[in-house]
Structure formats: structure tokens, C-alpha cells
Write an enzyme that holds these catalytic residues in place. Structure first.
Site, PDB file in Angstrom:
ATOM      1  N   HIS A   1      46.544  48.943  42.458  1.00 25.71           N
ATOM      2  CA  HIS A   1      47.369  49.708  41.521  1.00 25.71           C
ATOM      3  C   HIS A   1      48.404  50.555  42.284  1.00 25.71           C
ATOM      4  O   HIS A   1      49.558  50.630  41.886  1.00 25.71           O
ATOM      5  CB  HIS A   1      46.509  50.693  40.708  1.00 25.71           C
TER       6      HIS A   1
ATOM      7  N   LYS B   1      36.470  48.962  25.333  1.00 23.58           N
ATOM      8  CA  LYS B   1      36.204  48.946  26.765  1.00 23.58           C
ATOM      9  C   LYS B   1      35.541  50.261  27.165  1.00 23.58           C
ATOM     10  O   LYS B   1      36.158  51.320  27.064  1.00 23.58           O
ATOM     11  CB  LYS B   1      37.536  48.774  27.512  1.00 23.58           C
TER      12      LYS B   1
ATOM     13  N   ARG C   1      47.820  39.268  39.565  1.00 22.54           N
ATOM     14  CA  ARG C   1      47.055  38.859  40.746  1.00 22.54           C
ATOM     15  C   ARG C   1      46.961  37.342  40.760  1.00 22.54           C
ATOM     16  O   ARG C   1      47.946  36.656  40.868  1.00 22.54           O
ATOM     17  CB  ARG C   1      45.665  39.502  40.733  1.00 22.54           C
TER      18      ARG C   1
ATOM     19  N   SER D   1      39.373  46.860  39.603  1.00 20.76           N
ATOM     20  CA  SER D   1      38.499  48.019  39.391  1.00 20.76           C
ATOM     21  C   SER D   1      37.069  47.551  39.128  1.00 20.76           C
ATOM     22  O   SER D   1      36.107  48.173  39.579  1.00 20.76           O
ATOM     23  CB  SER D   1      38.988  48.853  38.210  1.00 20.76           C
TER      24      SER D   1
END
Ligand code: ADP
Length: 162
Positions: free
Chosen positions: A21, A45, A91, A129
Site C-alpha cells: 500500500h 468484512k 497485483r 493484508s
């Protein structure tokens, strides 16, 4: 004529912030000096860290960046603050499908908001994460993936959870 820089938003969970990040933030501010890191509140979430904790970790890593929180639709938030650009990091190929769907549906809802993707830097292309939390929970060393401050916060949090 000199144009005013566009206000850009980099949204995410940042639970917690990683070097991946941070790399995107540092590269994005070169193009969009008015960048807001926006922490999303997603009821589906469950996060390990509270908003306050996530804000604190982002502030510690990127002291000069603006940080906000929002809930509800991203495009509504982006419009409400007068921003024109959403920054997302990409990514591996696995990110692509979800990001493509999101970008297209957001464009359908608000055609004036542009989503721009930045490719992950090679060394962070596998960092997430979720991965960091898993490694930390299993007692692994995450200092290569997150700043020292986050390492400390993770170990404090996991000690409390155990
Ligand atoms: P994560 O997927 O790690 O839980 P977030 O939901 O906080 O992360 O993601 C916010 C944005 O940052 C997304 O666009 C995501 O693709 C991007 N991002 C996350 N990790 C990286 C990384 N290592 N390199 C580039 N972009 C990343």
C-alpha cells in the site's frame, strides 16, 4: 493555462497497511499531489483493526497524506468530496477480475469518475493484508512486509486476541 490538480482517492481496507500500500501511495502522490487515502467500512468484512487503529498506522507510515473514512458506495463518497479519480493497485492476475468488475460498475454509476490502476512493484506483488495477518497469527516474522510500527501493533493485537 495551469490546471488545478485532480483530487484522487485511494480506497481500501488497510487492515493493516503494508509496504505494498505504501508503495502505491508514494507513487500515486507524484501524479496526484491531492491524494486521499480512504478507509472503507464494509459491513461484510470483519477487520482485525478498528478505524482509529488503521488511521494511526497509516499516519505513522505516511505522515503527510490525507486520511478519511467512508461507508456506503465508493462512487457516492468520491462524488461527495469532489474527487475525479480512484486509484487502485493491481497485483497478480487474481486481482484483475474483481477490479475490472468494480471499475466497470462504478463507471456505469458515475461516468465522470475515472478509475486508474497502478501495477504493484515487483517486490510487493504478492503482499496482502490477509497474508500478513495469517503469517503473524502463526507466529511468523512480517517485518519484511510491514513497517516496524505495524509489526508492533500486530503483535499487541494478537496477544490480546489469544
Ligand atoms: P488487501 O487486498 O491487501 O486487503 P486493501 O483492500 O486494503 O488490501 O486494498 C486496497 C487497494 O490496495 C486495492 O486496490 C489493492 O489491490 C491494493 N493493494 C493491496 N496490496 C497491494 C500491493 N502489495 N501492491 C499493490 N497494490 C496493493
Amino acid at each position: 493555462m495551469k490546471q488545478k490538480p485532480l483530487l484522487a482517492v485511494y480506497p481500501g481496507s488497510f487492515d493493516p497497511i503494508t509496504y505494498g500500500h505504501i508503495d502505491i501511495i508514494q507513487r500515486a502522490v507524484r501524479v496526484f499531489p491531492d491524494l486521499i487515502v480512504a478507509i472503507v467500512g464494509n459491513p461484510q468484512k470483519k477487520t482485525l483493526f478498528s478505524y482509529e487503529e488503521r488511521i494511526e498506522m497509516i499516519k505513522n507510515a505516511c505522515p503527510s497524506v490525507r486520511i478519511e473514512t467512508f461507508s456506503g458506495l465508493l462512487v457516492d463518497y468520491v462524488e461527495s468530496i469532489g474527487a475525479g479519480v480512484v486509484i487502485r493497485g493491481l497485483r497478480a492476475i487474481s486481482d484483475f477480475e474483481y477490479e475490472f468488475q468494480m471499475a466497470l460498475s462504478n463507471a456505469k454509476m458515475k461516468p465522470d469518475i475515472e478509475t486508474l490502476f497502478m501495477m504493484s512493484s515487483e517486490q510487493y506483488s504478492y503482499v496482502s493484508s490477509r497474508l500478513i495477518k495469517e503469517i503473524a497469527m502463526l507466529g511468523g516474522d512480517v517485518s519484511e512486509f510491514v513497517p516496524e510500527y505495524v509489526v508492533k501493533k500486530l503483535s499487541e493485537k494478537l496477544r490480546l486476541c489469544n
